[in-house]
Scaffold this motif. Sequence first.
Motif, PDB file in Angstrom:
ATOM      1  N   GLN A  20       0.834  -1.205   0.000  1.00 16.89           N
ATOM      2  CA  GLN A  20       0.000   0.000   0.000  1.00 16.89           C
ATOM      3  C   GLN A  20       0.867   1.253   0.000  1.00 16.89           C
ATOM      4  O   GLN A  20       0.616   2.195  -0.750  1.00 16.89           O
ATOM      5  N   TYR A  21       1.909   1.284   0.825  1.00 12.02           N
ATOM      6  CA  TYR A  21       2.816   2.427   0.849  1.00 12.02           C
ATOM      7  C   TYR A  21       3.529   2.592  -0.486  1.00 12.02           C
ATOM      8  O   TYR A  21       3.734   3.711  -0.959  1.00 12.02           O
ATOM      9  N   MET A  22       3.913   1.483  -1.109  1.00 11.67           N
ATOM     10  CA  MET A  22       4.581   1.558  -2.405  1.00 11.67           C
ATOM     11  C   MET A  22       3.669   2.187  -3.451  1.00 11.67           C
ATOM     12  O   MET A  22       4.105   3.029  -4.249  1.00 11.67           O
ATOM     13  N   VAL A  23       2.423   1.794  -3.466  1.00  7.46           N
ATOM     14  CA  VAL A  23       1.467   2.352  -4.423  1.00  7.46           C
ATOM     15  C   VAL A  23       1.266   3.840  -4.164  1.00  7.46           C
ATOM     16  O   VAL A  23       1.233   4.648  -5.104  1.00  7.46           O
ATOM     17  N   GLU A  24       1.150   4.223  -2.898  1.00  2.00           N
ATOM     18  CA  GLU A  24       0.969   5.642  -2.570  1.00  2.00           C
ATOM     19  C   GLU A  24       2.181   6.471  -2.990  1.00  2.00           C
ATOM     20  O   GLU A  24       2.027   7.571  -3.518  1.00  2.00           O
ATOM     21  N   GLU A  25       3.387   5.948  -2.761  1.00  2.00           N
ATOM     22  CA  GLU A  25       4.599   6.664  -3.158  1.00  2.00           C
ATOM     23  C   GLU A  25       4.691   6.768  -4.679  1.00  2.00           C
ATOM     24  O   GLU A  25       5.108   7.794  -5.216  1.00  2.00           O
ATOM     25  N   TYR A  26       4.300   5.711  -5.367  1.00  2.00           N
ATOM     26  CA  TYR A  26       4.347   5.725  -6.829  1.00  2.00           C
ATOM     27  C   TYR A  26       3.366   6.748  -7.389  1.00  2.00           C
ATOM     28  O   TYR A  26       3.698   7.525  -8.287  1.00  2.00           O
ATOM     29  N   LEU A  27       2.156   6.752  -6.862  1.00  2.00           N
ATOM     30  CA  LEU A  27       1.151   7.689  -7.353  1.00  2.00           C
ATOM     31  C   LEU A  27       1.480   9.132  -6.992  1.00  2.00           C
ATOM     32  O   LEU A  27       1.069  10.056  -7.690  1.00  2.00           O
ATOM     33  N   ALA A  28       2.229   9.331  -5.905  1.00  2.00           N
ATOM     34  CA  ALA A  28       2.634  10.679  -5.509  1.00  2.00           C
ATOM     35  C   ALA A  28       3.845  11.157  -6.306  1.00  2.00           C
ATOM     36  O   ALA A  28       4.202  12.330  -6.240  1.00  2.00           O
ATOM     37  N   TYR A  37      11.319   0.507  -0.430  1.00  2.00           N
ATOM     38  CA  TYR A  37      10.122  -0.287  -0.173  1.00  2.00           C
ATOM     39  C   TYR A  37      10.242  -1.672  -0.805  1.00  2.00           C
ATOM     40  O   TYR A  37       9.783  -2.657  -0.238  1.00  2.00           O
ATOM     41  N   VAL A  38      10.849  -1.750  -1.976  1.00  2.00           N
ATOM     42  CA  VAL A  38      11.062  -3.052  -2.613  1.00  2.00           C
ATOM     43  C   VAL A  38      12.008  -3.904  -1.765  1.00  2.00           C
ATOM     44  O   VAL A  38      11.772  -5.102  -1.576  1.00  2.00           O
ATOM     45  N   LEU A  39      13.067  -3.291  -1.233  1.00  2.00           N
ATOM     46  CA  LEU A  39      13.972  -4.029  -0.342  1.00  2.00           C
ATOM     47  C   LEU A  39      13.250  -4.514   0.910  1.00  2.00           C
ATOM     48  O   LEU A  39      13.422  -5.664   1.332  1.00  2.00           O
ATOM     49  N   ALA A  40      12.448  -3.660   1.513  1.00  2.00           N
ATOM     50  CA  ALA A  40      11.707  -4.035   2.721  1.00  2.00           C
ATOM     51  C   ALA A  40      10.697  -5.137   2.409  1.00  2.00           C
ATOM     52  O   ALA A  40      10.540  -6.084   3.190  1.00  2.00           O
TER      53      ALA A  40
END
Length: 64
Positions: A20-28, A37-40
Amino acid sequence: MKMAWWVFMSLMTVQIILIQYMVEEYLAGHYEDLFYYVLALGFMFLLTVITYLLFRRIDKVMDH
């Protein structure tokens, strides 16, 4: 094995939150943070697999 189920589900919940955080960062448009986020997410996936294998082995030992 109830403990194994809850540990596994909590690790899966963390993975869902990271996605969810990855999607939010991508859209922002904050693409520079996606690598972390990919590493985590990869670390959590690896931890989930190791936990699954550990509890599966514990279950086999308990059956014998």
